[in-house]
Design a protein around this motif. Structure first.
Motif, PDB file in Angstrom:
ATOM      1  N   PHE A 169       0.749  -1.369   0.276  1.00  0.00           N
ATOM      2  CA  PHE A 169      -0.103  -0.224   0.242  1.00  0.00           C
ATOM      3  C   PHE A 169       1.016   1.331   0.198  1.00  0.00           C
ATOM      4  CE2 PHE A 169      -2.319   3.363   2.590  1.00  0.00           C
ATOM      5  CZ  PHE A 169      -2.839   3.800   1.736  1.00  0.00           C
ATOM      6  N   ALA A 170       2.322   1.329   0.873  1.00  0.00           N
ATOM      7  CA  ALA A 170       2.854   2.081   0.748  1.00  0.00           C
ATOM      8  C   ALA A 170       3.397   3.135  -0.155  1.00  0.00           C
ATOM      9  CB  ALA A 170       3.689   2.020   1.961  1.00  0.00           C
ATOM     10  N   GLY A 171       3.863   1.757  -1.171  1.00  0.00           N
ATOM     11  CA  GLY A 171       4.499   2.373  -2.174  1.00  0.00           C
ATOM     12  C   GLY A 171       5.341   2.818  -2.633  1.00  0.00           C
ATOM     13  N   PRO A 172       6.301   2.889  -3.795  1.00  0.00           N
ATOM     14  CA  PRO A 172       7.987   2.925  -4.245  1.00  0.00           C
ATOM     15  C   PRO A 172       8.189   4.026  -2.694  1.00  0.00           C
ATOM     16  CG  PRO A 172       6.403   2.860  -6.027  1.00  0.00           C
ATOM     17  CD  PRO A 172       5.849   2.846  -5.217  1.00  0.00           C
ATOM     18  N   GLY A 173      10.136   4.614  -2.661  1.00  0.00           N
ATOM     19  CA  GLY A 173       9.667   4.747  -2.342  1.00  0.00           C
ATOM     20  C   GLY A 173       9.607   5.199  -0.449  1.00  0.00           C
ATOM     21  N   LYS A 174       8.490   4.397   0.012  1.00  0.00           N
ATOM     22  CA  LYS A 174       7.924   4.834   1.588  1.00  0.00           C
ATOM     23  C   LYS A 174       8.463   3.094   2.235  1.00  0.00           C
ATOM     24  CE  LYS A 174       5.453   8.224   0.829  1.00  0.00           C
ATOM     25  NZ  LYS A 174       5.000   9.212   1.154  1.00  0.00           N
ATOM     26  N   LEU A 175       8.371   3.126   3.237  1.00  0.00           N
ATOM     27  CA  LEU A 175       8.758   1.656   3.802  1.00  0.00           C
ATOM     28  C   LEU A 175       7.735   2.018   4.945  1.00  0.00           C
ATOM     29  CD1 LEU A 175      10.353  -0.555   4.247  1.00  0.00           C
ATOM     30  CD2 LEU A 175      12.182   0.578   6.450  1.00  0.00           C
ATOM     31  N   ALA A 176       6.662   0.365   5.608  1.00  0.00           N
ATOM     32  CA  ALA A 176       5.815   0.287   6.701  1.00  0.00           C
ATOM     33  C   ALA A 176       6.784  -0.717   7.266  1.00  0.00           C
ATOM     34  CB  ALA A 176       4.416  -0.416   5.942  1.00  0.00           C
ATOM     35  N   VAL A 177       6.716  -0.395   8.923  1.00  0.00           N
ATOM     36  CA  VAL A 177       7.547  -0.809  10.015  1.00  0.00           C
ATOM     37  C   VAL A 177       6.448  -0.755  11.129  1.00  0.00           C
ATOM     38  CG1 VAL A 177       9.868   0.027   9.061  1.00  0.00           C
ATOM     39  CG2 VAL A 177       8.307   1.021  10.560  1.00  0.00           C
ATOM     40  N   GLY A 178       6.250  -2.357  11.305  1.00  0.00           N
ATOM     41  CA  GLY A 178       4.788  -1.904  12.603  1.00  0.00           C
ATOM     42  C   GLY A 178       5.692  -1.760  14.088  1.00  0.00           C
ATOM     43  N   VAL A 179       4.971  -1.168  14.364  1.00  0.00           N
ATOM     44  CA  VAL A 179       5.115  -0.407  15.968  1.00  0.00           C
ATOM     45  C   VAL A 179       4.060  -1.018  16.722  1.00  0.00           C
ATOM     46  CG1 VAL A 179       5.471   1.980  14.978  1.00  0.00           C
ATOM     47  CG2 VAL A 179       2.920   1.752  15.012  1.00  0.00           C
ATOM     48  N   ASP A 180       3.084  -1.682  16.698  1.00  0.00           N
ATOM     49  CA  ASP A 180       1.939  -2.411  17.595  1.00  0.00           C
ATOM     50  C   ASP A 180       1.690  -3.299  17.055  1.00  0.00           C
ATOM     51  OD1 ASP A 180       0.694  -1.980  20.130  1.00  0.00           O
ATOM     52  OD2 ASP A 180      -1.357  -2.040  18.928  1.00  0.00           O
ATOM     53  N   LEU A 181       1.457  -4.676  17.460  1.00  0.00           N
ATOM     54  CA  LEU A 181       0.760  -5.925  16.897  1.00  0.00           C
ATOM     55  C   LEU A 181      -0.096  -6.270  19.039  1.00  0.00           C
ATOM     56  CD1 LEU A 181       2.011  -8.539  15.013  1.00  0.00           C
ATOM     57  CD2 LEU A 181       1.884  -9.470  17.686  1.00  0.00           C
TER      58      LEU A 181
END
Length: 141
Positions: free
Chosen positions: A75-87
């Motif tokens: 979903f974030a797409g190119p040039g972005k990074l999604a990192v987990g903050v809560d689970l």
């Protein structure tokens, strides 16, 4: 964000190119469906159990975090990074054989944060675990 998110076929290609990481490979994860709206993967119970033969709760979490993080990154797409903050995980049943299947759907898709729910079921379709993951989207440029 992506203007035109990949459809399921392109999503599976995207996921295969990205890879699932060493832990996912070691645990036997297999992606079967992949799009921004819905991601599905399976994992064998065998090799991912507690000493008493029940599916390890941490294995449910590995499946879920792999799906939720990959979905957020697509979903974030190119040039972005999604990192987990809560689970958060709630285990309600223990699989003892066969495969478990994780189905990941978005709850919230925002500019800087995503929230996904992952439902993990056994071969009989019984819910074993419900996991929610929140990812922060940051720029990597």
């Amino acid at each position: 964000m992506t203007d035109n998110p990949p459809d399921d076929v392109n999503g599976l290609l995207w996921a295969a190119q990205r890879g699932m990481g060493a832990l996912g490979e070691k645990m036997g994860l297999t992606f079967t469906e992949f799009s921004v709206e819905r991601c599905v993967a399976t994992m064998p119970v065998e090799g991912n159990t507690q000493p008493v033969g029940l599916m390890h709760g941490g294995a449910y979490v590995v499946l879920a975090e792999s799906l939720g993080s990959m979905a957020a990154n697509m979903f974030a797409g190119p040039g972005k990074l999604a990192v987990g903050v809560d689970l958060n995980a709630t285990h309600t049943r223990s699989a003892t054989s066969g495969l478990v299947t994780g189905v990941c759907t978005p709850i919230h898709l925002g500019r800087s944060m995503t929230v996904h729910e992952i439902v993990v079921s056994d071969d009989q379709g019984r819910r074993c675990s419900t996991i929610r993951i929140t990812n922060y989207i940051k720029s990597v440029d």
